[in-house]
Structure formats: C-alpha cells, structure tokens
Design a protein around this motif. Structure first.
Motif, PDB file in Angstrom:
ATOM      1  N   ILE A  73      15.483 -60.719  26.123  1.00 43.05           N
ATOM      2  CA  ILE A  73      15.280 -61.055  27.533  1.00 43.05           C
ATOM      3  C   ILE A  73      15.761 -59.917  28.420  1.00 43.05           C
ATOM      4  O   ILE A  73      16.836 -59.359  28.209  1.00 43.05           O
ATOM      5  CB  ILE A  73      16.038 -62.352  27.910  1.00 43.05           C
ATOM      6  CG1 ILE A  73      15.515 -63.533  27.084  1.00 43.05           C
ATOM      7  CG2 ILE A  73      15.898 -62.646  29.401  1.00 43.05           C
ATOM      8  CD1 ILE A  73      16.197 -64.852  27.394  1.00 43.05           C
ATOM      9  N   LEU A  74      14.905 -59.574  29.378  1.00 45.70           N
ATOM     10  CA  LEU A  74      15.340 -58.677  30.442  1.00 45.70           C
ATOM     11  C   LEU A  74      15.572 -59.552  31.650  1.00 45.70           C
ATOM     12  O   LEU A  74      14.631 -60.070  32.249  1.00 45.70           O
ATOM     13  CB  LEU A  74      14.268 -57.623  30.741  1.00 45.70           C
ATOM     14  CG  LEU A  74      14.622 -56.635  31.845  1.00 45.70           C
ATOM     15  CD1 LEU A  74      15.814 -55.789  31.450  1.00 45.70           C
ATOM     16  CD2 LEU A  74      13.440 -55.747  32.187  1.00 45.70           C
ATOM     17  N   PHE A  75      16.841 -59.773  31.949  1.00 43.47           N
ATOM     18  CA  PHE A  75      17.198 -60.749  32.966  1.00 43.47           C
ATOM     19  C   PHE A  75      17.574 -60.047  34.254  1.00 43.47           C
ATOM     20  O   PHE A  75      18.533 -59.281  34.312  1.00 43.47           O
ATOM     21  CB  PHE A  75      18.363 -61.605  32.454  1.00 43.47           C
ATOM     22  CG  PHE A  75      18.779 -62.677  33.394  1.00 43.47           C
ATOM     23  CD1 PHE A  75      18.040 -63.842  33.506  1.00 43.47           C
ATOM     24  CD2 PHE A  75      19.914 -62.539  34.172  1.00 43.47           C
ATOM     25  CE1 PHE A  75      18.422 -64.844  34.375  1.00 43.47           C
ATOM     26  CE2 PHE A  75      20.301 -63.542  35.055  1.00 43.47           C
ATOM     27  CZ  PHE A  75      19.553 -64.696  35.149  1.00 43.47           C
ATOM     28  N   ILE A  76      16.812 -60.319  35.290  1.00 41.96           N
ATOM     29  CA  ILE A  76      17.013 -59.633  36.561  1.00 41.96           C
ATOM     30  C   ILE A  76      17.674 -60.581  37.549  1.00 41.96           C
ATOM     31  O   ILE A  76      17.250 -61.723  37.691  1.00 41.96           O
ATOM     32  CB  ILE A  76      15.653 -59.159  37.106  1.00 41.96           C
ATOM     33  CG1 ILE A  76      15.118 -58.042  36.208  1.00 41.96           C
ATOM     34  CG2 ILE A  76      15.765 -58.704  38.545  1.00 41.96           C
ATOM     35  CD1 ILE A  76      13.702 -57.647  36.518  1.00 41.96           C
ATOM     36  N   THR A  77      18.722 -60.110  38.195  1.00 38.15           N
ATOM     37  CA  THR A  77      19.391 -60.983  39.169  1.00 38.15           C
ATOM     38  C   THR A  77      20.118 -60.156  40.219  1.00 38.15           C
ATOM     39  O   THR A  77      20.448 -58.993  39.991  1.00 38.15           O
ATOM     40  CB  THR A  77      20.390 -61.933  38.479  1.00 38.15           C
ATOM     41  OG1 THR A  77      21.024 -62.726  39.467  1.00 38.15           O
ATOM     42  CG2 THR A  77      21.445 -61.148  37.717  1.00 38.15           C
ATOM     43  N   HIS A  78      20.339 -60.748  41.387  1.00 34.21           N
ATOM     44  CA  HIS A  78      21.158 -60.066  42.384  1.00 34.21           C
ATOM     45  C   HIS A  78      22.589 -60.578  42.287  1.00 34.21           C
ATOM     46  O   HIS A  78      23.475 -60.128  42.989  1.00 34.21           O
ATOM     47  CB  HIS A  78      20.611 -60.324  43.786  1.00 34.21           C
ATOM     48  CG  HIS A  78      20.753 -61.759  44.201  1.00 34.21           C
ATOM     49  ND1 HIS A  78      19.813 -62.710  43.879  1.00 34.21           N
ATOM     50  CD2 HIS A  78      21.735 -62.399  44.872  1.00 34.21           C
ATOM     51  CE1 HIS A  78      20.211 -63.876  44.335  1.00 34.21           C
ATOM     52  NE2 HIS A  78      21.384 -63.724  44.942  1.00 34.21           N
ATOM     53  N   ASP A  79      22.800 -61.563  41.381  1.00 33.97           N
ATOM     54  CA  ASP A  79      24.052 -62.297  41.341  1.00 33.97           C
ATOM     55  C   ASP A  79      24.848 -61.928  40.095  1.00 33.97           C
ATOM     56  O   ASP A  79      24.566 -62.385  38.998  1.00 33.97           O
ATOM     57  CB  ASP A  79      23.716 -63.794  41.360  1.00 33.97           C
ATOM     58  CG  ASP A  79      24.962 -64.642  41.479  1.00 33.97           C
ATOM     59  OD1 ASP A  79      26.075 -64.058  41.507  1.00 33.97           O
ATOM     60  OD2 ASP A  79      24.828 -65.863  41.536  1.00 33.97           O
ATOM     61  N   LEU A  80      25.836 -61.077  40.283  1.00 37.79           N
ATOM     62  CA  LEU A  80      26.627 -60.596  39.156  1.00 37.79           C
ATOM     63  C   LEU A  80      27.306 -61.742  38.414  1.00 37.79           C
ATOM     64  O   LEU A  80      27.518 -61.690  37.204  1.00 37.79           O
ATOM     65  CB  LEU A  80      27.680 -59.603  39.677  1.00 37.79           C
ATOM     66  CG  LEU A  80      28.284 -58.631  38.671  1.00 37.79           C
ATOM     67  CD1 LEU A  80      27.200 -57.870  37.949  1.00 37.79           C
ATOM     68  CD2 LEU A  80      29.213 -57.661  39.390  1.00 37.79           C
ATOM     69  N   ALA A  81      27.606 -62.819  39.149  1.00 36.66           N
ATOM     70  CA  ALA A  81      28.321 -63.935  38.542  1.00 36.66           C
ATOM     71  C   ALA A  81      27.503 -64.589  37.434  1.00 36.66           C
ATOM     72  O   ALA A  81      28.048 -65.088  36.449  1.00 36.66           O
ATOM     73  CB  ALA A  81      28.669 -64.965  39.611  1.00 36.66           C
ATOM     74  N   VAL A  82      26.183 -64.594  37.580  1.00 33.09           N
ATOM     75  CA  VAL A  82      25.322 -65.256  36.602  1.00 33.09           C
ATOM     76  C   VAL A  82      25.311 -64.501  35.280  1.00 33.09           C
ATOM     77  O   VAL A  82      25.166 -65.072  34.199  1.00 33.09           O
ATOM     78  CB  VAL A  82      23.884 -65.370  37.155  1.00 33.09           C
ATOM     79  CG1 VAL A  82      22.972 -66.061  36.167  1.00 33.09           C
ATOM     80  CG2 VAL A  82      23.889 -66.108  38.475  1.00 33.09           C
ATOM     81  N   VAL A  83      25.492 -63.177  35.380  1.00 34.60           N
ATOM     82  CA  VAL A  83      25.351 -62.314  34.220  1.00 34.60           C
ATOM     83  C   VAL A  83      26.417 -62.591  33.155  1.00 34.60           C
ATOM     84  O   VAL A  83      26.163 -62.533  31.958  1.00 34.60           O
ATOM     85  CB  VAL A  83      25.422 -60.845  34.686  1.00 34.60           C
ATOM     86  CG1 VAL A  83      25.645 -59.904  33.538  1.00 34.60           C
ATOM     87  CG2 VAL A  83      24.164 -60.494  35.440  1.00 34.60           C
ATOM     88  N   GLY A  84      27.622 -62.970  33.649  1.00 35.92           N
ATOM     89  CA  GLY A  84      28.810 -63.089  32.824  1.00 35.92           C
ATOM     90  C   GLY A  84      28.622 -63.606  31.416  1.00 35.92           C
ATOM     91  O   GLY A  84      28.749 -62.855  30.455  1.00 35.92           O
TER      92      GLY A  84
END
Ligand SMILES: Nc1ncnc2c1ncn2[C@@H]1O[C@H](COP(=O)(O)OP(=O)(O)O)[C@@H](O)[C@H]1O
Ligand SMILES: [Mg+2]
Lengths: 329, 334
Positions: free
Chosen positions: A206-217
């Motif tokens: 998965i290439l997961f794109i987000t503006h939210d660093l918290a989700v990445v954790g």
C-alpha cells in the motif's frame, strides 16, 4: 522492489505560467510493504499518485524521472498497456467517497464490470464475485448492498465499496490517496484496519497518502515526508515519528494534538508555503525554517541517520553513513 | 411515480380549460365573420342569418363558451367551417401524418444529436469537435424552406434517390388504418412494400425537420458530457482499469443524458410546431397544411381544435420527460 519512483519531476502549465509541482521525487515500495507519504495539502501527494497510474491532468507534464513497476517504466507505456495495469496491478482509492462512484449504477453492477475487466468470467459469476468482494471489505448484507445505488449508502460504506473496486483484481499495489480524510474518526479507524488486513491477506503493498502524521503511526512500515513537491525526510515510521530530523517533520509533529495538554494551544507552522512558480533554488523549506543559515540557499544534501533514515537538510549531522546513496535528492 | 402522473393529469385539465378559454376569446376578438365566409359576399341576408343561428353566433358569449366546453369534454370540437366535417374527425385524419413525420425527425435529431454530442465532447478541441459542431450549427442557420428546396432539387430532381412529395406513392395500396402511422400500420399487417415506400417518403422531410433541432441537442449533450467526463467517478472507473469507450457509453452517457431530457422534450414540442413549413414544402398531408388552410378560411373551430391538440401534446411530452427522469435517475425515484 515492486515500485520505484526515481527522480520524478512534474510541472503544470497554467495561465500563471509553469509551476513545478514535483521536484525529483523518489519513493520505493517493496512487496507487501505499507508506505506512507505525509505532507500538508498542496505538497504534491495526489500528483504523485496520479502520475503512477498515468491519470494526471491534461495540463501536466512529466519533466524527468522514471516510475518502475517490476522494473518496467510505466511512463513509456502506451494507453493500452497502462490500461492493463490500472486496477489489475495497481489499484487506487481516492479521497472523496461521495463522488467516487457512478451515481446511476447499482453497486453490484459497478463491481461486476471491473471484475469482468480483470478476469475471464461470465456475467453471473462476476455478480457472485462482486458479492464476495463486498464481503471481503466487511460489508454486512453484501447481497442487499449490491442492489443499492451509491446515494443509498453512508460515506464509510461507500469508501468500503471504493476499496472493494480497487481490490477486485486484487492488485499488487494499492494507492490510497487520503482514503479516510472525508470520514469521521471511528469510521477512519475501521477503514484503516480493513486496509491493513486486506494487505496482509492478499499480499498487497500500500502506498498510503495522508496529510495527517498521526494516522501513519501504527499503520505504515516506512514514511516519506513531502514538502512542496520534495521529499525532505524518510525512514522507518518509528524513527521518523520519534527521532524526526528535518525541521519540517519536527514542526509537523509539534503541531499534532496528541498527548498535549488540551489547554495548550496547538502549534502551527509559521509562514506560508511559497507560490509554486517561484520555487526557491535551495532548500524548499527555507522561508519557514527556524534553523536556516546561509548555506540553505543551496540544495541541501541527503544526510543519513541510520541505514534507512535520512533527511535532506544542511543542519542534520550524518552519523550512520550509507555509502551507496550519497547523492542529492 | 404515481404522484407525478397524477399531477400532470391535473395540470392537463387546467391546460385544457386555459387554452380553450384563450382560443375562444381570440376567436371572438379577431375581426372576421365565419358566417359571411360560408355564404360568400353575395349570399342573401336570410341564409346568412340562418347560418349565424346554426353556428350559435347569435347566442350571448357565455352561452357559446359553455356550449363549446361541454363539447370538448364529450369529444365534440365543433364542425369545421371549411371542410364541413367534425373537427375531431379532421384532426384524426391529419394528425397521424404530422405525428409520424415528427417522430422520425425526432429520432433523426436524437440519434445524430447524441452521437455528435458525445464525439465532440470526447474529442474536445480536436478537428472532430469542430467538424461536428459546424455540421450541427448549419442546421439552425439554414431556414427550412431553403434546406428543403435544396434537398428536393438535389436528391429528388437531380439524383432521383428520394420522392419529393407526399407520404406514399399513389399506386401503392394503403395499409389499413390502425394507428394512422403508415410505417407502423404497414408493419402490423406485414405489408413490407408499403412500409418501404412510406419510409422512403419520410426520409427527406424528417431529416430537414430534425436537422433544425440537431444543434440544440448536440450543444446540450456535449456540455453535459464534458461535465460528466470530469467527474471523479469517471476517474475512479478509469483507475479501476475500465476502457475509455466502455466508460463513455456505459458510465458517462446515461449520466450525461439526465440533464438533457428536458431540452430534448422541448425539442419535440418545437418539432410539432415547426412541422408546418416542412409539410408545405414536401406537400405532406398533415396538420400543418390543414391549419394553414383553416386560418385562411377563418375556420375557428378547426384552429381551436388544433391549438388544443398541440397543448395537450405538450403536457403529454412533459409527462414523458418526468417519467424518463425516473427511469434514468435512481435518485429521483426515492
Ligand atoms: N490541474 C492542475 N493544474 C495546475 N496546478 C495543479 C493541478 N493539479 C494540482 N495542481 C497543483 O499541484 C500542487 C500539488 O497538488 P496535489 O498533489 O493535489 O496536493 P496534495 O498534496 O494536497 O494532494 C498544488 O499546489 C496544486 O495547486
Ligand atoms: Mg490530495
């Protein structure tokens, strides 16, 4: 390596002139990996995603770089070849589930169309497979839902359907461009869990794109931090989150609400991103950086902090040099 | 769905009342004396008075109106002054010819309108776009009497490909009257010769008539299609690997047609109204000719009957438009 984006530069032609949106972006994805790309809105994440499946807007041009999928350059493929890759090898989930589905076609039919595109099955089998796929994305009453139209479903349900469409083949790589941004928090977590379990079950990267660093954790294995079309830091998720090196990554983490006293105001990053047709020649973060020095008007070097972890910044000290990759990014 | 039909039917009653009231008033305001038209300028006074009595022209206006309205709801639209036939019979004789012409013109306009609309949208800003738009714009720019004459001169006069007038060859055995549409009736009884022959007669006039509406449909379909092709669900479907033309036909077209339905309905109404000139040029024995001749004769019952028929036609077209929305757009069904 499943996918290697190498030094990709993309620009847009508009009435204001040419704007350089991606600046020598390099991203690698191994088989089975979940990779995060994090950055403020407007940093070029969607453009990166669209470039991979060659659905960039008509006014975009690719100025340099390659996108290797299993060592074949996607950028040189013709329309027919790329069509055979879309959905079948590389699936894509977009941000807005409300508008991502055909409003006048039943869910089951939309799925069946895609399934028939990727597999040699009869209409009836495709319909049965469609229901199976709906069950895969944890939709209860899959039979009933397959007879519904998109407007009859909630946002979370629609996003599950969009994921089902993208996973129908199933592909080797799923690009998810802010798949949870438009959803509320509880639904967000369910969708993330779902994607993680699908990835494990089907072996899909998965290439997961987000503006939210918290989700990445607890979701991504590795992350790339993007600022204004440039990757400024990359590493294992834990390293980047707990030992951030680039001033921009640090600012991003400081602006997170997590673990903070609720009375303490959230920190926002000072300054504004530059206008895209006036790119600075040196470091892209120069205008907002608290640590900037004179040398920052030159392109910053890649400084390695561990075998996997680097930041493109003059102020970062190198401690675990990676002799193979001492080049500018 | 049923509330929609019910509302349209209620509307139909109002339209019948409204239109008949207005036409009735106009027939009394416009100078001209139908009785005089019948007896002629040299007719004697006694006959003239007798005819006025017969036509009810000596009754007070409101009595005349009540009589007329009573007639409408019992299927009696009065007697045509010119043909001396019940107006309803005349309408039944001439209307199917017009309807058949309009239907074929409509099919022509829809088929090519949608096709050119889709192609010009998909090939936006290429030479195909320009060619398609030029072709369709020519339709509105050329007046029907001119394009009709050009067609007759070339395809009838010079090339002899198509007949230049009438609905069917004179020596052809007429199909029995079932719907009044020759192509339908001849097929119903299996008379393929008559079918071919009447279809042949229909081609030129329906192209001429339909060509005028083509550009409206092209323009609407094109802009609606451009809009739909930019929608996210089209991008999603592309990203899912569906091929371009599959997407255009199966995903985009249906969504693009929804906002076009209303305009297309109006187009059909325009065709009904616009058929008059085409009928005159191609000597088509339809309503157009009938009405033009009735007007010349101040044949008010005939004119009023025709107006009423067209108005009812408009309401029915609107009903069909509403129903099409329901068929095409599941969101309206709720
Ligand atoms: N079609 C376009 N024409 C011109 N500029 C565009 C276009 N699409 C995107 N951009 C610009 O490219 C930059 C990156 O956009 P995007 O990749 O959508 O950002 P995000 O990281 O929020 O996904 C933005 O500044 C945006 O304005
Ligand atoms: Mg985006």
């Amino acid at each position: 390596m499943l996918l290697e984006i190498k030094e990709l530069s993309v620009s847009f032609e508009s009435i204001y002139g040419k704007s350089h949106v991606l600046d020598h972006v390099s991203i690698n994805i191994k088989k089975g990996e979940i990779i995060g790309v994090v950055g403020e809105s407007g940093s070029g994440k969607s453009v990166t995603a669209l470039a991979i499946i060659r659905l960039l807007h008509k006014n975009a041009s690719i100025d340099s770089g390659e996108i290797l999928y299993e060592n074949e350059n996607l950028l040189t493929k013709d329309e027919k070849e790329i069509q055979a890759i879309r959905g079948k090898k590389i699936g894509m989930v977009f941000q807005e589930p409300m508008t991502a589905l055909n409003p006048t076609m039943k869910i089951g039919k939309q799925l069946a169309n895609v399934i028939r595109k990727h597999r040699e099955v009869s209409k009836k089998e495709a319909h049965e497979l469609a229901i199976e796929t709906l069950k895969d994305v944890k939709i209860k009453d899959a039979e009933k839902v397959s007879e519904k139209y998109p407007f009859q479903l909630s946002g979370g349900m629609r996003q599950r359907v969009v994921i089902a469409l993208a996973m129908a083949a199933p592909p080797d790589l799923l690009i998810a461009d802010e798949p949870t941004t438009a959803l509320d928090v509880t639904v967000q977590n369910e969708i993330l869990k779902l994607m993680k379990s699908l990835s494990e079950k089907k072996g899909t990267s998965i290439l997961f794109i987000t503006h939210d660093l918290a989700v990445v954790g607890n979701f991504c294995d590795r992350v790339y931090v993007m600022y204004q079309g440039k990757i400024v830091e990359s590493g294992k998720t834990a390293d980047v989150l707990h030992k951030p090196e680039h001033p921009y990554t640090r600012a991003l983490i400081e602006s997170l609400p997590e673990g903070k006293n609720p009375d303490e105001p959230l920190k926002v990053i000072d300054g504004e991103p530059f206008v895209l047709n006036s790119r600075p020649t040196g470091c892209v973060f120069i205008a907002r950086c608290p640590l900037k020095t004179e040398q920052c008007s030159n392109v910053p070097p890649v400084r390695w902090r561990g075998t996997d972890h680097w930041a493109a910044c003059w102020e970062v000290e190198e401690n675990a040099g990676n002799p193979l990759a001492r080049k500018e990014i | 769905m049923w509330p929609i039909i019910r509302n349209r039917l209620i509307m139909l009653v109002f339209v019948v009342f409204g239109v008949s009231f207005i036409t009735f008033l106009m027939s009394n305001v416009i100078p001209g004396d139908p009785a005089r038209m019948i007896v002629g300028p040299r007719g004697d006074q006694a006959t003239y008075q007798r005819i006025r009595e017969q036509l009810g022209l000596n009754d007070p206006l409101y009595v005349q109106y009540v009589d007329y309205m009573k007639g409408i709801f019992t299927g009696d639209l009065g007697t045509s002054i010119r043909t001396q036939q019940p107006v309803l019979d005349d309408l039944i004789t001439y209307f199917p010819a017009t309807l058949e012409l309009v239907i074929y013109a409509f099919l022509f306009a829809i088929f090519f309108g949608v096709m050119i609309g889709v192609i010009t949208a998909v090939k936006n800003n290429t030479k195909w776009d320009y060619i398609g738009r030029f072709f369709s714009i020519t339709g509105v720019s050329l007046p029907v009497f001119l394009s009709g004459l050009i067609f007759i001169i070339i395809f009838y006069g010079k090339l002899g490909w198509f007949p230049g007038s009438g609905r069917i060859d004179l020596f052809m055995e007429l199909p029995p009257r079932i719907t009044g549409l020759y192509t339908v009736d001849s097929l119903l009884v299996g008379n393929f010769e008559a079918f071919k022959n009447s279809l042949w007669h229909l081609i030129m006039p329906s192209i001429i008539l339909g060509y005028v509406q083509l550009s409206t449909i092209v323009r609407q379909v094109r802009s609606s299609m451009l809009d739909v092709l930019n929608q996210e669900y089209i991008r999603t479907a592309k990203a899912n690997g569906l091929s371009e033309w599959f997407l255009i036909i199966r995903y985009a077209l249906r969504n693009a047609l929804i906002p076009v339905i209303t305009v297309v309905g109006v187009s059909f109404g325009m065709l009904l109204g616009g058929a008059v000139v085409t009928e005159m040029i191609f000597n088509w024995p339809g309503m157009g000719k009938y009405v033009v001749e009735s007007i010349g004769f101040l044949d008010f019952p005939a004119i009023m009957g025709f107006t009423l028929l067209i108005s009812v036609g408009y309401v029915i077209i609107n009903l069909i438009v509403d129903l099409l929305y329901i068929v095409l757009d599941p969101r309206v069904r709720e």
